[in-house]
Design an enzyme around this catalytic site. Sequence first.
Site, PDB file in Angstrom:
ATOM      1  N   ASP A 286       2.379  79.217  54.220  1.00 16.71           N
ATOM      2  CA  ASP A 286       3.486  79.546  55.099  1.00 16.71           C
ATOM      3  C   ASP A 286       4.619  80.027  54.196  1.00 16.71           C
ATOM      4  O   ASP A 286       4.634  79.745  52.989  1.00 16.71           O
ATOM      5  CB  ASP A 286       3.909  78.324  55.917  1.00 16.71           C
ATOM      6  CG  ASP A 286       4.599  78.707  57.209  1.00 16.71           C
ATOM      7  OD1 ASP A 286       5.133  79.837  57.287  1.00 16.71           O
ATOM      8  OD2 ASP A 286       4.622  77.884  58.139  1.00 16.71           O
ATOM      9  N   TRP A 287       5.554  80.745  54.765  1.00 15.21           N
ATOM     10  CA  TRP A 287       6.579  81.401  53.952  1.00 15.21           C
ATOM     11  C   TRP A 287       7.472  80.373  53.247  1.00 15.21           C
ATOM     12  O   TRP A 287       8.183  79.601  53.879  1.00 15.21           O
ATOM     13  CB  TRP A 287       7.398  82.332  54.833  1.00 15.21           C
ATOM     14  CG  TRP A 287       6.876  83.730  54.891  1.00 15.21           C
ATOM     15  CD1 TRP A 287       7.603  84.869  54.710  1.00 15.21           C
ATOM     16  CD2 TRP A 287       5.531  84.178  55.113  1.00 15.21           C
ATOM     17  NE1 TRP A 287       6.797  85.990  54.815  1.00 15.21           N
ATOM     18  CE2 TRP A 287       5.521  85.592  55.053  1.00 15.21           C
ATOM     19  CE3 TRP A 287       4.319  83.523  55.345  1.00 15.21           C
ATOM     20  CZ2 TRP A 287       4.375  86.355  55.226  1.00 15.21           C
ATOM     21  CZ3 TRP A 287       3.172  84.264  55.520  1.00 15.21           C
ATOM     22  CH2 TRP A 287       3.200  85.661  55.461  1.00 15.21           C
TER      23      TRP A 287
END
Length: 798
Positions: A286-287
């Site tokens: 995930d970012w």
Amino acid sequence: MFFLSIASAFSCLVLACSGAVIDTRDTVITSDTFFYGQSPPVYPTPPMPGVGPWSAAYNKAKALVAQMTLEEQANITVGYASTSVCSGVTGSVPRLGWDGLCLSDAGNGLRSTELVNGWPSGIHVGASWNKDLAYSRALQMGGEFKTKGVHVALGPVVGPLGRVAVSGRNWEGISNDPYLCGQLAYETVRGIQEAGVITSVKHFIGNEQETNRSPSKNVSAVSANIDDKAIHELYLWPFQDAVHAGAGCVMCSYNRVNNSYSCQNSKMQNGLLKAELGFEGFIVTDWGAQHAGIAGAEAGLDLVMPSSATWGVSGGNLTIAVNNGSLAESRVTDMATRIIAAWYQMGQDEGFPDADLGMSEAYTTPKKVVNGRKAASKPVLLNGALEGHVLVKNVNNALPLKKPQLLSVFGYDAVAPPTMDVPFTGGSSSWIMGYEAYPNIPNGYTSFGIADQVARNGTIISGGGSGANAPAYISAPFDALQNQIYEDDTSLYWDFVSANPAVDSSSDACLVFINAFATEGLDRVGLHGELSSFEYDFSDSLVLNVAANCSNTIVIIHNAGLRLVDQWIDHPNVTALIFAHLPGQDSGRALVQLLYGVQSPSGKLPYTVAKNESDINVYMQSLPEGQYALFPQSDYSEGVYIDYRDFDAKNITPRYEFGFGLTYTTFEYSNLAISLLPNASTSFLPPTSAVLEGGVSSLWDVLVKVSATVTNTGTVAAAEVAQLYVGIPNGPVKQLRGFSKVDIPLGASVTVSFELTRRDLSEWDVVLQSWVLQQATYNIWVGASSRILPLAGTVVIG
């Protein structure tokens, strides 16, 4: 299988992880305490299998990667800044003609660009209970991603599963039930990938709350402490279905799992996903979810987004680690191979559109406008919106409406937002239907929520954050109503603002539109993305004030997750209630067809609606306190008992049970037939078989077939969702293990059929580390909801 001392998990935040490797293959596992709260490291990372449907893509990828230097292989494992509005882009290898990947949100439709559709959200898909519709939505939606040049769609969402009732991202997911979630996720993966786009199934794993989801200052991210049985039977289950469908990518989550960050958790990534489930694709963070260096790569991580400080620009630190002997070169090669194999697997090596055109940043520079919308999407958008509405109350046939003479409409949710903002501002902006332009309106809300979670600036068609999408238009309820009112020659009264509006008591019906907004992350003033509570005083007061003066008050809620209704549901003048969920851009058009009986409602609840907050097993998110202030812990002490499993175990009567939903007709169930297949293996353990996508192949063997007859005994044609539940001995009272949505003409009967696999009938045995069948009698029920089960029978296994 090799294990690394758990203490090393806290020291692996830099490039290399030192410490002795301990072979514990002879360790005796006696209970779930072996796993709970600690995550036993599993090394090395299984290389990509490259078998079955993936063999051709694997061979092509292997040949291309063999031509790359080590530096080029490392380069494609990290994200880069880009002139496009892709959520992220990978490195590339121009000399070999590999231009890298564009990855973009979201699971409910492409955001941050124009000329795409706003699709029904995950929770709306779950409420449809329609596998064919889930596939059609995915196929059409995936086509938009491809047309715009997006290689990887960041979805579908199967985590959160909905453990925490107020979680801000439950609306992005499909259902609180792993079986329903998994079945519809399977169809979603299949549809998007058949359109030529890689799915990134998220968030792996235990991402069940927004509070403390990420580390901040000196506080670690929350640790989801989950026992091995609950992981397999609940949280891993829908991921297993997605992998079985051929998912090309899985996104690891922000949180820790059993005190090891998800994106460096070798038990989760190496042990469960790549070894046990035979996952062929690549794992992406995930970012901003990378919290380790080489340790993450060794734990199974393949790609870091949107960039990597620890792996370095161009992945240079991976190259250094290989050259100094702290990371095996084969691991980097496997990372690159997995990424490129997914590209080949979806046919993206030939004729794939250019993301620099479709996703260019654009109102500031000349660009080619790329229209992602197709005519074939129109019926799918409308049907998707229609089927996720759930009618749960309808006293004296208040609905459908029959050409009312005077119709009154109340509530902030009836109208479109006052502006359609520019659909993107570039980068990773969270564009949410124009509301972001109104943070200073009294009692309004910002794009990341307010205390009472009410979106008062207009109707909502999705939740907020990275899962929001960019609709081409918004069909608001009031707009669609006016078209119908013109045809019926009805007079109309409205008040969208007042909490205590004037009500004309001669109104034939009063429609009250309210909503419950939710989002990921934190808002601008430090409030959490979770719903602060289920007490919506403004909305509840509005309903009660209208009902006090209107004898036919019909309530419509656009809800981003669970919404309690006991403040007013028993009021004698509240005659009907629709959970309208998040229908996408055709919201109003679909609702009016349902209100006027053009279509009969057919949705069912994908979660349980409680009477009180105290009835919900895990209502609120965990907060750090005391000795856990720096290392917050969320103990999943309830095990597998969430949602209806817990209500059944404690014999709690819900307001509306899981699987419940009304139509404008009635159905009768009969002729239950249960048969154990004559050649089915009912041995205690699964027969020895190859591990393919989704796990041991024999888990998918059909052991039992069930059928029943459903008859439409009412007054109109409609669709019914027949549901099958199984009582696995020593487990929850019942668990969903089959459903079939069928259209049934008036007076007609339809036979519904179900197949129960070995996996469906097994429980996870922690000691044996295997799915096992009970040598016992299994209860089987078929009916209209988890509490309306008129047909009951048994099957003997063993």
